[in-house]
Design an enzyme around this catalytic site. Structure first.
Site, PDB file in Angstrom:
ATOM      1  N   LYS A  38      41.237  37.112  27.390  1.00 21.35           N
ATOM      2  CA  LYS A  38      41.984  38.032  28.083  1.00 21.35           C
ATOM      3  C   LYS A  38      43.511  37.662  29.022  1.00 21.35           C
ATOM      4  CE  LYS A  38      39.320  39.493  31.057  1.00 21.35           C
ATOM      5  NZ  LYS A  38      37.760  40.009  30.638  1.00 21.35           N
ATOM      6  N   ARG A 131      31.075  48.757  37.266  1.00 20.20           N
ATOM      7  CA  ARG A 131      31.842  49.421  36.530  1.00 20.20           C
ATOM      8  C   ARG A 131      32.253  50.320  35.659  1.00 20.20           C
ATOM      9  NH1 ARG A 131      35.992  44.131  33.584  1.00 20.20           N
ATOM     10  NH2 ARG A 131      34.964  45.620  31.365  1.00 20.20           N
TER      11      ARG A 131
HETATM   12  C1  PLP Z   1      36.345  39.668  31.862  1.00 25.13           C
HETATM   13  C2  PLP Z   1      35.039  40.423  30.463  1.00 25.13           C
HETATM   14  C3  PLP Z   1      34.325  38.560  30.424  1.00 25.13           C
HETATM   15  C4  PLP Z   1      35.125  37.524  31.115  1.00 25.13           C
HETATM   16  O1  PLP Z   1      34.955  36.999  32.348  1.00 25.13           O
HETATM   17  P1  PLP Z   1      34.863  35.712  33.016  1.00 25.13           P
HETATM   18  O2  PLP Z   1      33.849  35.794  34.305  1.00 25.13           O
HETATM   19  O3  PLP Z   1      35.931  35.508  32.227  1.00 25.13           O
HETATM   20  O4  PLP Z   1      33.187  35.031  32.346  1.00 25.13           O
HETATM   21  C5  PLP Z   1      32.944  39.335  29.772  1.00 25.13           C
HETATM   22  N1  PLP Z   1      32.478  40.715  30.105  1.00 25.13           N
HETATM   23  C6  PLP Z   1      33.572  42.024  30.297  1.00 25.13           C
HETATM   24  C7  PLP Z   1      32.888  43.264  29.850  1.00 25.13           C
HETATM   25  C8  PLP Z   1      34.802  41.576  30.962  1.00 25.13           C
HETATM   26  O5  PLP Z   1      35.238  42.186  31.068  1.00 25.13           O
END
Ligand code: PLP
Length: 228
Positions: A38, A131
């Site tokens: 993303k 969250r």
């Molecule tokens: C963005 C995201 C991740 C990845 O997080 P990083 O800190 O970039 O490794 C993992 N799980 C979810 C649900 C996310 O939204």
């Protein structure tokens, strides 16, 4: 090189190298890596660098990004809880999604049946970050019970998300709670959950410390790959 306008240079070799390093660390511990795309909006060339580095899944919070990754022969995972109105598109572009609301899972199941597919669900359990995820064990069991009646979805595992909204850091203690919930579901419903998705880049330090609880077998990694 003269730069006439702001540019972002991305070293694909470094992305591949970083991926190889984190995948190596994780695989040695029995953990498979979902490469999170993303942060670069699912740009296929950058995703290719991650795929070359050895990830097992491609994961993104947006369907628009997953769509761009359709050519890659890896399972695609939607990270953000899907909107009911998008159920059809979720089933079309993602093989797996993270979920915690039965209404949404019912809509996904209906969409999957209509598309003659089987959509895979990782149920999210909230370990305090707030969250997303189911907060109470009773509700978790109720959701699993309802989910198992549905024909279009398969419960493949349980997961959690931390270091996001509430700043709760993954620890051996809170991840062990996730593993306890997994085992409780397995014995109560007499099934096997293949996946325990233990979090994002903030959980990597536990492997380095040697304190990652056995049984956590998936991490979803973006930042640690992109920033190294
Ligand atoms: C963005 C995201 C991740 C990845 O997080 P990083 O800190 O970039 O490794 C993992 N799980 C979810 C649900 C996310 O939204």
């Amino acid at each position: 090189m003269i730069m006439s306008y702001p540019q972002l240079e991305i070293s694909l070799d470094k992305i591949t190298h970083n991926t190889q390093v984190v995948v190596g660390i994780c695989n040695r511990q029995g953990i498979r890596v979902a490469g999170v795309t993303k942060v670069f909006c699912g740009h296929p060339e950058i995703a290719r660098a991650m795929v070359d580095g050895g990830i097992d899944f491609l994961a993104d919070s947006r369907l628009e990004n997953l769509k761009k990754l359709r050519e890659f022969p890896l399972p695609k995972m939607l990270l953000r809880l899907p909107m009911i109105s998008q159920a059809k598109a979720v089933v079309e572009w993602a093989d797996i999604s993270l979920n915690s609301e039965i209404e949404t899972i019912i809509a996904l199941s209906e969409a999957a049946i209509a598309q003659r597919k089987s959509h895979e669900i990782i149920l999210m359990f909230d370990l305090g970050d707030l969250r997303e995820g189911i907060f109470y064990e009773k509700e978790l069991f109720r959701t699993v019970e309802q989910l198992l009646q549905l024909k279009g979805v398969i419960l493949i595992g349980i997961g959690t998300n931390m270091t996001c909204f509430g700043g709760v850091i993954p620890t051996p203690k809170n991840l062990s709670r996730l593993l306890r919930q997994k085992r409780a579901i397995e014995s109560r419903f007499d099934l096997h959950l293949e996946v325990v998705s233990g979090g994002n880049s903030s959980a990597l330090y536990l492997i380095e410390e040697g304190s990652m609880p056995d049984g956590i077998n998936q991490l979803r990694l973006g930042e640690s790959i992109v920033l190294g």
